[in-house]
Design a protein around this motif. Structure first.
Motif, PDB file in Angstrom:
ATOM      1  N   GLY A  25      66.939   3.587 -33.860  1.00 18.11           N
ATOM      2  CA  GLY A  25      67.123   2.179 -33.619  1.00 18.11           C
ATOM      3  C   GLY A  25      66.490   1.471 -34.439  1.00 18.11           C
ATOM      4  O   GLY A  25      65.268   1.294 -34.884  1.00 18.11           O
ATOM      5  N   ASN A  26      67.241   0.180 -34.466  1.00 18.92           N
ATOM      6  CA  ASN A  26      66.794  -1.191 -35.094  1.00 18.92           C
ATOM      7  C   ASN A  26      66.302  -1.768 -34.711  1.00 18.92           C
ATOM      8  O   ASN A  26      67.520  -2.626 -34.353  1.00 18.92           O
ATOM      9  CB  ASN A  26      67.139  -1.205 -36.997  1.00 18.92           C
ATOM     10  N   ILE A  27      65.696  -2.791 -34.923  1.00 21.91           N
ATOM     11  CA  ILE A  27      65.909  -4.682 -34.346  1.00 21.91           C
ATOM     12  C   ILE A  27      65.793  -5.765 -35.355  1.00 21.91           C
ATOM     13  O   ILE A  27      64.436  -5.881 -36.139  1.00 21.91           O
ATOM     14  CB  ILE A  27      64.464  -5.009 -32.804  1.00 21.91           C
ATOM     15  N   TYR A  28      65.969  -6.520 -35.199  1.00 21.78           N
ATOM     16  CA  TYR A  28      66.406  -7.930 -35.859  1.00 21.78           C
ATOM     17  C   TYR A  28      65.897  -8.943 -35.206  1.00 21.78           C
ATOM     18  O   TYR A  28      66.846  -9.161 -34.478  1.00 21.78           O
ATOM     19  CB  TYR A  28      66.997  -7.772 -37.501  1.00 21.78           C
ATOM     20  N   VAL A  67      64.682  -7.812 -25.413  1.00 14.52           N
ATOM     21  CA  VAL A  67      64.105  -6.842 -26.129  1.00 14.52           C
ATOM     22  C   VAL A  67      64.576  -5.528 -25.021  1.00 14.52           C
ATOM     23  O   VAL A  67      64.771  -4.346 -25.678  1.00 14.52           O
ATOM     24  CB  VAL A  67      63.030  -6.645 -26.563  1.00 14.52           C
ATOM     25  N   ALA A  68      64.084  -4.964 -24.140  1.00 14.65           N
ATOM     26  CA  ALA A  68      64.352  -4.744 -22.779  1.00 14.65           C
ATOM     27  C   ALA A  68      66.146  -4.563 -22.738  1.00 14.65           C
ATOM     28  O   ALA A  68      65.998  -3.004 -23.045  1.00 14.65           O
ATOM     29  CB  ALA A  68      64.355  -4.573 -21.481  1.00 14.65           C
ATOM     30  N   GLU A  69      66.829  -4.889 -22.612  1.00 16.58           N
ATOM     31  CA  GLU A  69      68.641  -5.235 -23.245  1.00 16.58           C
ATOM     32  C   GLU A  69      68.733  -4.198 -24.940  1.00 16.58           C
ATOM     33  O   GLU A  69      69.477  -3.372 -24.171  1.00 16.58           O
ATOM     34  CB  GLU A  69      68.931  -6.527 -22.672  1.00 16.58           C
ATOM     35  N   VAL A  70      68.332  -4.486 -25.374  1.00 13.81           N
ATOM     36  CA  VAL A  70      68.799  -3.854 -27.035  1.00 13.81           C
ATOM     37  C   VAL A  70      68.494  -3.067 -26.896  1.00 13.81           C
ATOM     38  O   VAL A  70      68.870  -1.214 -27.299  1.00 13.81           O
ATOM     39  CB  VAL A  70      68.370  -5.137 -28.128  1.00 13.81           C
ATOM     40  N   GLU A  71      66.691  -2.426 -25.891  1.00 14.02           N
ATOM     41  CA  GLU A  71      66.767  -1.010 -25.929  1.00 14.02           C
ATOM     42  C   GLU A  71      67.891  -0.276 -25.024  1.00 14.02           C
ATOM     43  O   GLU A  71      67.144   1.094 -25.435  1.00 14.02           O
ATOM     44  CB  GLU A  71      65.245  -1.588 -25.558  1.00 14.02           C
ATOM     45  N   MET A  72      67.755  -1.047 -24.079  1.00 18.09           N
ATOM     46  CA  MET A  72      68.523   0.404 -23.574  1.00 18.09           C
ATOM     47  C   MET A  72      70.127   0.795 -23.969  1.00 18.09           C
ATOM     48  O   MET A  72      69.898   1.816 -24.522  1.00 18.09           O
ATOM     49  CB  MET A  72      69.358  -0.915 -21.933  1.00 18.09           C
ATOM     50  N   ARG A  73      70.573  -0.386 -24.692  1.00 18.01           N
ATOM     51  CA  ARG A  73      71.604  -0.382 -25.220  1.00 18.01           C
ATOM     52  C   ARG A  73      71.469   0.745 -26.523  1.00 18.01           C
ATOM     53  O   ARG A  73      72.451   2.155 -26.883  1.00 18.01           O
ATOM     54  CB  ARG A  73      72.035  -1.632 -25.699  1.00 18.01           C
ATOM     55  N   THR A 108      62.841   0.749 -34.334  1.00 17.23           N
ATOM     56  CA  THR A 108      61.949  -0.080 -35.770  1.00 17.23           C
ATOM     57  C   THR A 108      62.092  -1.609 -35.427  1.00 17.23           C
ATOM     58  O   THR A 108      63.365  -1.698 -35.328  1.00 17.23           O
ATOM     59  CB  THR A 108      61.927   0.348 -37.260  1.00 17.23           C
ATOM     60  N   ALA A 109      61.075  -2.486 -35.023  1.00 18.92           N
ATOM     61  CA  ALA A 109      61.510  -3.587 -35.094  1.00 18.92           C
ATOM     62  C   ALA A 109      60.526  -3.776 -36.658  1.00 18.92           C
ATOM     63  O   ALA A 109      59.767  -4.367 -37.175  1.00 18.92           O
ATOM     64  CB  ALA A 109      60.487  -4.153 -33.428  1.00 18.92           C
ATOM     65  N   GLY A 142      54.538  -3.276 -26.114  1.00 17.40           N
ATOM     66  CA  GLY A 142      54.434  -1.395 -27.027  1.00 17.40           C
ATOM     67  C   GLY A 142      54.425  -1.343 -28.263  1.00 17.40           C
ATOM     68  O   GLY A 142      54.936   0.353 -28.400  1.00 17.40           O
ATOM     69  N   TYR A 143      55.038  -2.359 -29.399  1.00 16.66           N
ATOM     70  CA  TYR A 143      55.828  -1.393 -30.559  1.00 16.66           C
ATOM     71  C   TYR A 143      54.275  -1.416 -31.417  1.00 16.66           C
ATOM     72  O   TYR A 143      53.461  -2.886 -31.646  1.00 16.66           O
ATOM     73  CB  TYR A 143      56.673  -2.566 -30.922  1.00 16.66           C
ATOM     74  N   ARG A 144      53.969  -0.396 -31.497  1.00 16.75           N
ATOM     75  CA  ARG A 144      52.635  -0.373 -32.773  1.00 16.75           C
ATOM     76  C   ARG A 144      53.136  -1.024 -34.478  1.00 16.75           C
ATOM     77  O   ARG A 144      53.627  -0.333 -34.386  1.00 16.75           O
ATOM     78  CB  ARG A 144      51.486   0.897 -32.570  1.00 16.75           C
ATOM     79  N   VAL A 145      51.832  -1.452 -35.616  1.00 20.53           N
ATOM     80  CA  VAL A 145      52.432  -1.267 -36.336  1.00 20.53           C
ATOM     81  C   VAL A 145      51.916  -0.327 -37.539  1.00 20.53           C
ATOM     82  O   VAL A 145      50.452   1.084 -36.786  1.00 20.53           O
ATOM     83  CB  VAL A 145      51.195  -1.902 -37.110  1.00 20.53           C
TER      84      VAL A 145
END
Length: 143
Positions: free
Chosen positions: A74-77, A95-101, A111-112, A129-132
């Motif tokens: 998954g990718n978030i933009y 973020v929670a909604e898109v993660e669920m989907r 990846t964000a 909770g997203y780390r580099v």
């Protein structure tokens, strides 16, 4: 999130008639413009099906996020929240909604894309909770 914190927050799929409002939101949120930040490109994304979501408070569009699943990850933009609505849980809810989907589609890793020169964004993503990933460098080429 409590209703007190953000009014009557709702998250929904973006509609084609939201495109101009989203582009304006990105400008107001000081998102760094890219070659795909056009009405035509955003309309294509909405029509072809990546999860383009919007957040509304009392009928006002106050946030957006794009989530895609390429079959591998998954990718978030383009997480953006209007400056008047920041620090009220809008970004966390998006973020929670898109993660669920994305998880429903089979994503096991997300990846964000986050701009280093936006310290508020770096802090937010760390908090949720997203780390580099120091092993990876993103390379891009505009066509």
């Amino acid at each position: 999130m409590s209703d007190k914190a953000a009014g009557s927050l709702s998250i929904r799929d973006c509609q084609l008639n939201d495109v101009e409002a989203i582009l304006e939101l990105w400008r107001q949120a000081e998102a760094t413009p890219g070659v795909t930040d056009t009405a035509e490109d955003l309309r294509r994304a909405v029509a072809k099906g990546p999860a383009v979501l919007v957040a509304e408070v009392e009928g006002r569009l106050v946030g957006s996020i794009i989530g895609t699943f390429d079959g591998w990850r998954g990718n978030i933009y383009r997480l953006a929240v209007h400056p008047d609505y920041r620090r009220r849980g809008v970004a966390r809810a998006l973020v929670a909604e898109v993660e669920m989907r994305l998880a429903q589609q089979g994503a096991k890793r997300i990846t964000a894309l986050v701009e280093r020169d936006h310290p508020w964004a770096m802090t937010f993503w760390e908090a949720v909770g997203y780390r580099v990933d120091e092993r990876i460098v993103r390379r891009v080429r505009n066509l």
